[in-house]
Motif scaffolding. Structure first.
Motif, PDB file in Angstrom:
ATOM      1  N   ASN A 183      35.634  46.657  40.321  1.00 47.06           N
ATOM      2  CA  ASN A 183      36.322  47.777  40.943  1.00 47.06           C
ATOM      3  C   ASN A 183      37.140  48.529  39.890  1.00 47.06           C
ATOM      4  OD1 ASN A 183      38.847  48.991  42.331  1.00 47.06           O
ATOM      5  ND2 ASN A 183      37.449  48.636  44.034  1.00 47.06           N
ATOM      6  N   LYS A 184      36.883  49.828  39.734  1.00 50.33           N
ATOM      7  CA  LYS A 184      37.475  50.606  38.647  1.00 50.33           C
ATOM      8  C   LYS A 184      39.000  50.660  38.717  1.00 50.33           C
ATOM      9  CE  LYS A 184      33.451  53.553  37.802  1.00 50.33           C
ATOM     10  NZ  LYS A 184      32.915  54.938  37.821  1.00 50.33           N
ATOM     11  N   LYS A 185      39.547  50.829  39.910  1.00 50.14           N
ATOM     12  CA  LYS A 185      41.002  50.901  40.055  1.00 50.14           C
ATOM     13  C   LYS A 185      41.646  49.566  39.691  1.00 50.14           C
ATOM     14  CE  LYS A 185      43.436  53.706  41.193  1.00 50.14           C
ATOM     15  NZ  LYS A 185      44.318  54.586  40.389  1.00 50.14           N
ATOM     16  N   ILE A 186      41.043  48.472  40.131  1.00 44.41           N
ATOM     17  CA  ILE A 186      41.579  47.136  39.835  1.00 44.41           C
ATOM     18  C   ILE A 186      41.493  46.857  38.335  1.00 44.41           C
ATOM     19  CG2 ILE A 186      41.359  44.673  40.285  1.00 44.41           C
ATOM     20  CD1 ILE A 186      42.347  46.343  42.691  1.00 44.41           C
ATOM     21  N   ILE A 187      40.386  47.237  37.721  1.00 41.18           N
ATOM     22  CA  ILE A 187      40.225  47.057  36.272  1.00 41.18           C
ATOM     23  C   ILE A 187      41.303  47.829  35.522  1.00 41.18           C
ATOM     24  CG2 ILE A 187      38.735  47.625  34.294  1.00 41.18           C
ATOM     25  CD1 ILE A 187      36.329  46.984  36.085  1.00 41.18           C
TER      26      ILE A 187
ATOM     27  N   ILE B 118      48.574  39.772  46.287  1.00 40.12           N
ATOM     28  CA  ILE B 118      49.252  40.978  46.780  1.00 40.12           C
ATOM     29  C   ILE B 118      48.367  41.744  47.749  1.00 40.12           C
ATOM     30  CG2 ILE B 118      50.072  43.281  46.099  1.00 40.12           C
ATOM     31  CD1 ILE B 118      51.183  42.010  43.556  1.00 40.12           C
ATOM     32  N   PHE B 119      47.123  41.983  47.350  1.00 37.86           N
ATOM     33  CA  PHE B 119      46.232  42.785  48.191  1.00 37.86           C
ATOM     34  C   PHE B 119      45.719  42.006  49.401  1.00 37.86           C
ATOM     35  CE2 PHE B 119      45.794  45.243  44.129  1.00 37.86           C
ATOM     36  CZ  PHE B 119      46.351  46.411  44.618  1.00 37.86           C
TER      37      PHE B 119
ATOM     38  N   LEU C 202      56.602  49.468  42.641  1.00 38.22           N
ATOM     39  CA  LEU C 202      57.275  48.838  43.769  1.00 38.22           C
ATOM     40  C   LEU C 202      58.677  48.400  43.360  1.00 38.22           C
ATOM     41  CD1 LEU C 202      54.344  46.592  45.055  1.00 38.22           C
ATOM     42  CD2 LEU C 202      55.101  48.765  46.035  1.00 38.22           C
ATOM     43  N   SER C 203      59.581  48.371  44.331  1.00 41.11           N
ATOM     44  CA  SER C 203      60.943  47.916  44.038  1.00 41.11           C
ATOM     45  C   SER C 203      60.931  46.411  43.771  1.00 41.11           C
ATOM     46  CB  SER C 203      61.877  48.240  45.199  1.00 41.11           C
ATOM     47  OG  SER C 203      61.476  47.559  46.375  1.00 41.11           O
ATOM     48  N   PHE C 204      61.882  45.970  42.957  1.00 39.00           N
ATOM     49  CA  PHE C 204      61.896  44.582  42.500  1.00 39.00           C
ATOM     50  C   PHE C 204      63.260  43.949  42.737  1.00 39.00           C
ATOM     51  CE2 PHE C 204      62.800  41.560  38.992  1.00 39.00           C
ATOM     52  CZ  PHE C 204      61.790  40.627  39.216  1.00 39.00           C
ATOM     53  N   GLY C 205      63.263  42.745  43.279  1.00 37.90           N
ATOM     54  CA  GLY C 205      64.493  41.987  43.470  1.00 37.90           C
ATOM     55  C   GLY C 205      64.315  40.578  42.951  1.00 37.90           C
TER      56      GLY C 205
ATOM     57  N   ASP D 167      51.465  53.822  48.799  1.00 39.12           N
ATOM     58  CA  ASP D 167      50.472  54.234  49.796  1.00 39.12           C
ATOM     59  C   ASP D 167      49.064  53.778  49.412  1.00 39.12           C
ATOM     60  OD1 ASP D 167      52.429  55.421  51.324  1.00 39.12           O
ATOM     61  OD2 ASP D 167      52.142  57.419  50.464  1.00 39.12           O
ATOM     62  N   GLU D 168      48.758  53.833  48.113  1.00 40.80           N
ATOM     63  CA  GLU D 168      47.439  53.374  47.662  1.00 40.80           C
ATOM     64  C   GLU D 168      47.280  51.867  47.861  1.00 40.80           C
ATOM     65  OE1 GLU D 168      45.560  55.600  44.024  1.00 40.80           O
ATOM     66  OE2 GLU D 168      47.730  55.482  43.683  1.00 40.80           O
ATOM     67  N   ILE D 169      48.365  51.128  47.624  1.00 40.71           N
ATOM     68  CA  ILE D 169      48.317  49.673  47.826  1.00 40.71           C
ATOM     69  C   ILE D 169      48.019  49.352  49.287  1.00 40.71           C
ATOM     70  CG2 ILE D 169      49.703  47.555  47.812  1.00 40.71           C
ATOM     71  CD1 ILE D 169      51.226  48.794  45.412  1.00 40.71           C
ATOM     72  N   ILE D 170      48.724  50.007  50.202  1.00 34.73           N
ATOM     73  CA  ILE D 170      48.503  49.777  51.638  1.00 34.73           C
ATOM     74  C   ILE D 170      47.085  50.184  52.029  1.00 34.73           C
ATOM     75  CG2 ILE D 170      49.230  50.502  53.950  1.00 34.73           C
ATOM     76  CD1 ILE D 170      52.098  50.697  52.804  1.00 34.73           C
ATOM     77  N   LYS D 171      46.575  51.260  51.431  1.00 32.22           N
ATOM     78  CA  LYS D 171      45.207  51.713  51.702  1.00 32.22           C
ATOM     79  C   LYS D 171      44.186  50.648  51.258  1.00 32.22           C
ATOM     80  CE  LYS D 171      42.055  55.606  50.726  1.00 32.22           C
ATOM     81  NZ  LYS D 171      41.065  54.974  49.848  1.00 32.22           N
TER      82      LYS D 171
END
Length: 309
Positions: A7-11, A35-36, A64-67, A205-209
């Motif tokens: 997958n190009k985006k994952i790569i 995560i996904f 993403l925000s980090f804590g 939004d892309e992550i949720i998609k």
């Protein structure tokens, strides 16, 4: 060996992260699968191998925000969830959110926290919400916990109970880098400062998609039956005291779908599940005799079940 990502985006995300996390490709891929898959990740490894760096790099690359929660024996549940503070100007209590109100939450040395503090994470991980003073607060989406623990440290620790271990979709180790990668690390020095300047490759939004697209990956009845047979055999095996739960079976299907997506397929094949099982299953199983290797027991069960065509 985890690989063959198409997958190009994952790569693109993996290559971006590898600039700061040399020699950690497998850990990067498995973290992204978790995560996904909308799961949480437990990393059990020795200090100084990049567990914190991995969490920071993921938050930056995924925008993403980090804590961070540094677990100690005196950590309180409110140190995780937040608490209500009285505002004398308004005469009302105001809720001050804790570090759990972030997209990616690093829970460092989770086995150093007391069971009471550990349990404060349970609702957050299971329901993506926390309840404080009788009020329920939703956590941001996506929400992902990375917890770490040292495998050899015993003094002053509180081992995670089985119900909490079962909440982690995967348990992995990062391991020592290969010689060439470690050589490059020594030449360039610590990359911690670089992590904070890492640019984002993807947004919320892309992550949720992508998570929604993975949910639609096709899983045939043949493979579902094969997974169920494997799960049931862990419950019947006389070497195993505690077999796999239904949540564990779901974890196998979720991660297998994510791995199929990473390999640019819209359907799951048995190899997808087989690749994920070593990371999804062992921490959920309790053996009757500990000297036996969990990996060997799980492999023998897998080999006893015919692979569906």
């Amino acid at each position: 060996m985890i690989g063959n990502i198409k997958n190009k985006k994952i790569i693109q995300i993996i290559h971006h992260l590898q600039h700061c996390l040399q020699g950690k490709q497998t850990a990067i891929i498995l973290s992204l699968i978790a995560i996904f898959s909308k799961g949480h990740l437990l990393i059990e490894d020795f200090p100084g191998l990049g567990k914190t760096s991995l969490a920071i790099a993921l938050s930056k690359a995924l925008n993403l925000s980090f804590g961070r929660i540094q677990c100690t024996n005196d950590l309180l549940p409110t140190d995780i969830t937040g608490l209500s503070i009285y505002n004398k100007n308004t005469g009302e209590f105001e809720f001050k959110p804790g570090p759990v109100f972030n997209n990616i939450v690093l829970v460092d040395e989770i086995n150093r926290a007391t069971p009471k503090a550990q349990s404060a994470l349970l609702e957050a991980m299971a329901e993506e919400q926390v309840t404080v003073d009788g009020r329920t607060y939703k956590l941001p989406k996506p929400f992902f916990v990375i917890a770490t623990q040292n495998p050899v440290e015993i003094y002053g620790t509180f081992p995670l109970p089985e119900n909490q271990l079962d909440r982690f979709i995967m348990k992995i180790s990062i391991g020592y880098p290969d010689i060439e990668s470690e050589k490059q690390i020594l030449k360039s020095g610590s990359s911690r400062e670089k992590l904070y300047t890492l640019t984002a490759v993807i947004d919320r939004d892309e992550i949720i998609k992508i998570q929604d697209e993975i949910k639609q990956i096709y899983l045939s009845d043949k493979i579902i039956n094969w997974i169920l047979e494997f799960v049931n055999k862990t419950r019947q095996d006389n070497r195993i005291l505690l077999g796999l739960s239904t949540r564990a079976a779901l974890a196998i299907t979720y991660t297998a779908k994510a791995y199929a997506y990473f390999r640019s397929r819209d359907y799951v094949i048995p190899e997808d599940a087989k690749e994920m099982i070593p990371f999804v299953v062992p921490h959920r199983v309790i053996l009757k005799e500990e000297p036996i290797s969990k990996d060997e027991v799980i492999l023998s069960i897998l080999q006893s079940i015919p692979t569906p065509p």
